[in-house]
Scaffold this motif. Structure first.
Motif, PDB file in Angstrom:
ATOM      1  N   VAL A   1       0.725  -1.194   0.006  1.00 63.29           N
ATOM      2  CA  VAL A   1      -0.050  -0.167   0.066  1.00 63.29           C
ATOM      3  C   VAL A   1       0.973   1.272  -0.125  1.00 63.29           C
ATOM      4  N   ILE A   2       1.961   1.180   0.726  1.00 64.26           N
ATOM      5  CA  ILE A   2       2.787   2.541   1.047  1.00 64.26           C
ATOM      6  C   ILE A   2       3.446   2.704  -0.576  1.00 64.26           C
ATOM      7  N   ALA A   3       3.996   1.665  -1.129  1.00 69.12           N
ATOM      8  CA  ALA A   3       4.754   1.732  -2.414  1.00 69.12           C
ATOM      9  C   ALA A   3       3.397   2.137  -3.386  1.00 69.12           C
ATOM     10  N   LEU A   4       2.471   1.754  -3.367  1.00 66.55           N
ATOM     11  CA  LEU A   4       1.266   2.228  -4.280  1.00 66.55           C
ATOM     12  C   LEU A   4       1.049   3.755  -4.180  1.00 66.55           C
ATOM     13  N   LEU A   5       0.856   4.128  -2.892  1.00 69.09           N
ATOM     14  CA  LEU A   5       0.565   5.658  -2.460  1.00 69.09           C
ATOM     15  C   LEU A   5       1.899   6.569  -2.814  1.00 69.09           C
ATOM     16  N   SER A   6       2.942   6.030  -2.498  1.00 67.75           N
ATOM     17  CA  SER A   6       4.030   6.757  -2.635  1.00 67.75           C
ATOM     18  C   SER A   6       4.216   7.045  -4.151  1.00 67.75           C
ATOM     19  N   SER A   7       4.055   5.984  -4.966  1.00 71.51           N
ATOM     20  CA  SER A   7       4.230   6.222  -6.529  1.00 71.51           C
ATOM     21  C   SER A   7       3.321   7.085  -7.033  1.00 71.51           C
TER      22      SER A   7
END
Lengths: 257, 237
Positions: free
Chosen positions: B165-171
């Motif tokens: 989730v963090i990776a997706l939101l950060s991207s």
């Protein structure tokens, strides 16, 4: 149940004991380590005092009381052998009782009583031994100026420490204590407990106590007895943190019966 | 087995019932905080923030009751472990409720934003964390050691999902423009849920200690050799 420990002072092996045919101990086995405090706990009548009194054969004084099988060895010597010198045994295994019992003599005479019986006569030797024993019992500073006053004038806690001094004056290897603080107030109790921690550097101590907090504060190993049987024996912290037997847990938690 | 001194049983019962009350309130706060976020319910956010005071008071009450039992009854063995575990559990529950408040505060801010929110990815995280918390509490109330021990596996899954989730939101941050702030709020929400999983594991570990006197904390580390620990530390660093 045998729990091997290093530097064992007392080996109790499969001891059965009876008072006039009435079985009081059933096949009790344990090894008591040197220079540690071992506590015997359990409800009244469980046999803990009987077991303690087997260690210096003081039970021999009771008519009809005897070990019916098993052995008690102190530093590998079977103390129930026929050629054992009982006086020498009791010199090596001192005892302190629940009710402090100084003789109606001076403080000094109480301490040197056993030494005189053993043949020590030289005044300088007796003086040195008295001072050493009273110092060892943490009583010297309180009584050094009144050594020739009656022992009965001391407070309860002081009288009990005098009894300890009397026991250690004979330079025993082992000190048996049968509820030594039962008749003392909390502060006198703490002084005896503090003293026990000091004394274990020189002596092996076995104590019978009904006071769970005392057993958990002072002892290194704890034996729980019930109905004449050794139920559990082990490291004191382990016994009070996570006993392996349900009866032990019930007793120390106050859920017994 | 009941104690001879009934007052001791009453005190233990009182302590446990306060822990259960605190656990129930904490779960409710967490659920409401996530619902407030998903349904954009600002009133529900405010309720969660207000209820946290009650959780704080329960933590203090449990500490007080625990200390009183230690002082008055000198518990040993399983009684002692229960008192210690209950006090530690209250501390962990209080922190979980704090995270629920964090989520509620973020939800409050997000409610004010008119932009569409990517809350769909938060829901599965919450479901995993909620299951962990439920199992942790069961390991305490039912003495279910297996549940307590298995929490680590569930937490590993939660950690993995959290990272995704963090990776997706950060991207999406770089191209989000004015929506970046909302994404940051969701990152912090995700972080709170991940921490709740850790705290549930703590509760489960304490419950295992309470039930079986086994300390399973840091077992993974303890099972590693010294060399592995150095490698693991350098990887963390």
């Amino acid at each position: 149940m045998v729990n091997p420990v290093q530097d064992t002072a007392i080996h109790i092996d499969n001891v059965c004991f009876a008072y006039s045919g009435k079985q009081a101990l059933h096949d009790v086995s344990l090894e008591i380590p040197s220079h540690k405090i071992t506590a015997f706990i359990g409800p009244s009548g469980c046999g803990k005092s009987t077991l303690l009194r087997c260690i210096n054969r003081i039970n021999d004084r009771i008519a009809g009381a005897r070990i019916t099988s098993g052995t008690v060895r102190i530093h590998e010597i079977d103390i129930y052998r026929k050629d054992i010198d009982i006086q020498e045994l009791r010199r090596r295994v001192g005892m302190v009782f629940q009710k402090y019992n100084p003789f109606a003599k001076s403080i000094y005479d109480n301490v040197v009583f056993g030494l005189k019986i053993a043949g020590m006569t030289k005044r300088s030797e007796l003086d040195a031994a008295a001072e050493a024993a009273l110092t060892g019992a943490a009583l010297w500073d309180e009584v050094k100026d009144r050594l020739h006053s009656s022992a009965l004038g001391l407070s309860g806690g002081q009288q009990q420490r005098l009894c300890i001094a009397r026991a250690i004056a004979n330079e025993p290897d082992i000190l048996l204590m049968d509820e030594p603080c039962a008749a003392l107030d909390p502060l006198a109790t703490l002084k005896i407990e503090e003293l026990m921690l000091e004394l274990k550097k020189k002596f092996t101590i076995v104590i019978v106590t009904h006071n769970m907090a005392q057993a958990s504060r002072c002892s290194d190993r704890t034996a729980f007895m019930y109905l004449g049987k050794l139920i559990e024996y082990g490291d004191t912290l382990q016994i009070f943190r996570n006993p392996s037997d349900k009866q032990t847990e019930a007793y120390i938690s106050g859920a017994f019966g | 087995m009941p104690h001879i001194f009934h007052e001791f049983d009453n005190a233990i019962g009182d302590l446990k019932s306060h822990v259960l009350q605190m656990a129930s309130l904490t779960r409710q706060n967490l659920e409401r905080a996530v619902q407030a976020l998903i349904t954009r319910n600002i009133d529900l956010s405010r309720t969660v923030i207000g209820e946290d005071t009650e959780v704080d008071e329960l933590e203090m009450k449990i500490d007080h009751l625990g200390m009183e039992i230690l002082l008055r009854f000198h518990p040993v063995a399983s009684d002692l472990r229960l008192v210690i575990t209950s006090m530690k559990m209250a501390h962990n529950l209080e922190r979980i409720s704090d995270h629920a408040v964090n989520i509620a505060k973020r939800a409050k801010k997000l409610c004010k934003s008119g932009d569409p929110l990517e809350t769909a990815m938060i829901e599965p995280l919450y479901t995993k964390a909620e299951h962990l918390l439920r199992d942790a509490l069961l390991s305490y109330t039912d003495g279910n050691t297996d549940l307590g021990e298995r929490l680590k596996n569930g937490d590993a899954e939660l950690d993995k999902a959290h990272k995704e989730v963090i990776a997706l939101l950060s991207s999406r941050l770089e191209t989000a423009g004015s929506g970046a702030e909302n994404l940051l709020h969701l990152i912090f929400v995700s972080r709170s849920i991940e921490r709740i999983g850790d705290l549930a594991v703590n509760i489960g570990e304490d419950a295992v200690f309470m039930n079986e006197a086994r300390d399973i904390r840091h077992e993974h580390r303890r099972n590693l050799g010294e060399e592995d620990r150095v490698v693991e530390k350098s990887e963390e660093g």
